[in-house]
Design a protein around this motif. Structure first.
Motif, PDB file in Angstrom:
ATOM      1  N   ASP A 145      38.141  42.731  33.787  1.00 26.89           N
ATOM      2  CA  ASP A 145      39.342  43.145  34.528  1.00 26.89           C
ATOM      3  C   ASP A 145      40.430  43.615  33.569  1.00 26.89           C
ATOM      4  O   ASP A 145      41.086  44.637  33.795  1.00 26.89           O
ATOM      5  N   LEU A 186      47.855  38.837  38.337  1.00 25.50           N
ATOM      6  CA  LEU A 186      46.594  38.857  39.075  1.00 25.50           C
ATOM      7  C   LEU A 186      46.203  37.479  39.595  1.00 25.50           C
ATOM      8  O   LEU A 186      45.463  37.366  40.560  1.00 25.50           O
ATOM      9  N   LEU A 211      36.521  33.473  34.301  1.00 21.34           N
ATOM     10  CA  LEU A 211      37.830  33.849  34.834  1.00 21.34           C
ATOM     11  C   LEU A 211      38.910  33.049  34.120  1.00 21.34           C
ATOM     12  O   LEU A 211      38.768  31.843  33.906  1.00 21.34           O
ATOM     13  N   ASN A 263      40.065  46.994  31.826  1.00 23.32           N
ATOM     14  CA  ASN A 263      40.425  48.147  32.669  1.00 23.32           C
ATOM     15  C   ASN A 263      41.884  48.549  32.485  1.00 23.32           C
ATOM     16  O   ASN A 263      42.252  49.697  32.759  1.00 23.32           O
ATOM     17  N   ASP A 264      42.718  47.590  32.030  1.00 20.55           N
ATOM     18  CA  ASP A 264      44.158  47.843  31.912  1.00 20.55           C
ATOM     19  C   ASP A 264      44.626  48.050  30.478  1.00 20.55           C
ATOM     20  O   ASP A 264      45.766  48.490  30.267  1.00 20.55           O
ATOM     21  N   ARG A 307      49.751  40.265  32.763  1.00 17.35           N
ATOM     22  CA  ARG A 307      48.752  40.806  33.678  1.00 17.35           C
ATOM     23  C   ARG A 307      47.924  39.690  34.311  1.00 17.35           C
ATOM     24  O   ARG A 307      47.652  39.716  35.517  1.00 17.35           O
ATOM     25  N   ALA A 316      41.734  36.484  36.141  1.00 20.53           N
ATOM     26  CA  ALA A 316      41.221  37.754  35.632  1.00 20.53           C
ATOM     27  C   ALA A 316      40.086  37.495  34.652  1.00 20.53           C
ATOM     28  O   ALA A 316      40.138  36.543  33.868  1.00 20.53           O
ATOM     29  N   SER A 317      39.089  38.337  34.696  1.00 18.98           N
ATOM     30  CA  SER A 317      38.002  38.289  33.721  1.00 18.98           C
ATOM     31  C   SER A 317      38.327  39.225  32.566  1.00 18.98           C
ATOM     32  O   SER A 317      39.254  40.049  32.651  1.00 18.98           O
ATOM     33  N   GLY A 371      33.395  34.204  37.755  1.00 20.29           N
ATOM     34  CA  GLY A 371      33.490  35.249  38.754  1.00 20.29           C
ATOM     35  C   GLY A 371      32.130  35.667  39.272  1.00 20.29           C
ATOM     36  O   GLY A 371      31.103  35.064  38.952  1.00 20.29           O
TER      37      GLY A 371
END
Length: 396
Positions: free
Chosen positions: A27, A20, A68, A30-31, A16, A23-24, A58
């Motif tokens: 972030d 992307l 990030l 959320n997945d 992921r 990503a933080s 970020g």
């Protein structure tokens, strides 16, 4: 593209972040159904392994700016190999799929499987030496090859039209593993090209993409729902047998009558031009024997605006457009990527085939795909092969 559900959790998070770019932790939460503390521990572990690195801060949404993360491009390296009938190529990539170096060679009648394996091994060692990379830092090699294949066993089965002999039941993965002592994975070239182009086009978020390769044969691949659609066999060239004229010709006396490849492929184009030259048509190619006309000489004549050659390329492109319309009417892709030597020969080919495809696509707002020659073009297969290898890599 969401992570594959069968991969390990660490690999899913890695994939992921890779997709992307950066990503933080928020972030990623959320997945993934993880608590904040569990995600923190996982990211700390991945950082300590060198899998990921902090890449900055970020935008704050109230409070501290989030860290990030990105995949560490220098954690390991990957090879991507394309094996095709006209040219083959080998690329060396970092973990961001940045191309560090690529070498390309012609597949002439001397390039038998053992010679190719030796050549690939020599090139791989030379690329590593050029960049000061040790063999132990390489994850492996992905191969995108002309089919049909047995991908699970790593064998190229019975491809047609190779200039050299002996390209039957070739255990290419085993041959390269023996020479390089690396994991090697095989898939068909169309799938690999689509994997590469799908990633290159990720900002558009296309989930349904059709890839068509026009060259010695007509090959295609399809992504639906973000994943490659795979049939029961590796016959990627079967698209060339789509019948577009029931009383039409066969290519070299094989396959279906009136099949797409009898109108569109490189051998069909060469054969038609040779026939026209033999009956006395005017052309810059008339100075040479018709039997010496090759695709390279055709593309050169096309670039000079030769009337006969332009006429024949235009006709082939129009038939390709008919084939594309049939696929689009059946599969309804959001995006169509066109690649291969025939497409790259001249902008005329792309423009004509797209124009004809659009005119013959069943009209509806949902059936108007975006057409492109892709971002990677000649690098698509090798890049996609490297991505394929990383997709199957297990992170401990």
């Amino acid at each position: 593209m969401l992570p594959h559900p069968n991969a390990s959790l660490k690999k899913q998070v890695y994939d992921r972040i890779s997709y992307l770019g950066t990503a933080s932790k928020a972030d990623l939460l959320n997945d993934f159904a993880l608590t904040s503390s569990s995600m923190t521990r996982l990211l700390d572990e991945m950082s300590s392994q060198g899998l990921i690195i902090a890449s900055g801060l970020g935008t704050s949404k109230g409070g501290r700016k989030p860290i990030l993360f990105q995949c560490n491009p220098a954690y390991r390296y990957l090879f991507g190999l394309e094996i095709s009938r006209i040219h083959s190529s080998l690329g060396l990539y970092d973990m961001h799929f940045n191309l560090l170096s690529m070498t390309r060679w012609t597949m002439d009648d001397s390039m038998t499987p053992p010679l190719l394996a030796d050549h690939v091994a020599d090139c791989a060692r030379a690329l590593l030496a050029e960049h000061g990379i040790s063999p132990g830092s390489v994850l492996g090699m992905g191969i995108g090859a002309v089919g049909p294949l047995n991908s699970e066993r790593g064998i190229i089965l019975e491809p047609e039209h190779f200039p050299a002999a002996s390209w039957t039941n070739v255990p290419i993965c085993e041959m390269l593993k023996e020479r390089l002592d690396l994991p090697v994975k095989l898939d068909n070239g169309a799938n690999c090209a689509l994997i590469g182009e799908h990633r290159a086009l990720k900002s558009s978020n296309y989930q349904h993409i059709l890839y068509v390769h026009a060259g010695t044969t007509i090959r295609f691949a399809m992504i639906s729902g973000g994943h490659i659609v795979r049939g029961a066999s590796g016959a990627e060239g079967a698209l060339g047998q789509m019948i577009i004229q029931t009383n039409g010709p066969r290519l070299h006396g094989k396959g279906n009558y009136g099949a797409l490849e009898a109108f569109v492929s490189v051998p069909a184009l060469e054969e038609r031009v040779r026939t026209q030259l033999k009956i006395g048509r005017s052309s810059v190619l008339a100075e040479i024997s018709p039997e010496r006309v090759t695709f390279a000489s055709l593309t050169e004549a096309l670039g000079h605006g030769d009337k006969l050659v332009t006429e024949q390329f235009t006709e082939s492109s129009a038939y390709l457009g008919i084939g594309l319309a049939n696929l689009i009417n059946t599969l309804h892709p959001e995006c169509v990527v066109l690649g291969g030597p025939l497409i790259r020969a001249h902008q005329l080919v792309f423009d004509t085939s797209v124009e004809v495809a659009r005119k013959n696509t069943y009209p509806s707002p949902e059936n108007s795909p975006f057409f492109t020659q892709g971002q990677l073009k000649e690098e698509a297969v090798a890049t996609g092969a490297a991505i394929m290898l990383l997709n199957d890599w297990y992170v401990e």
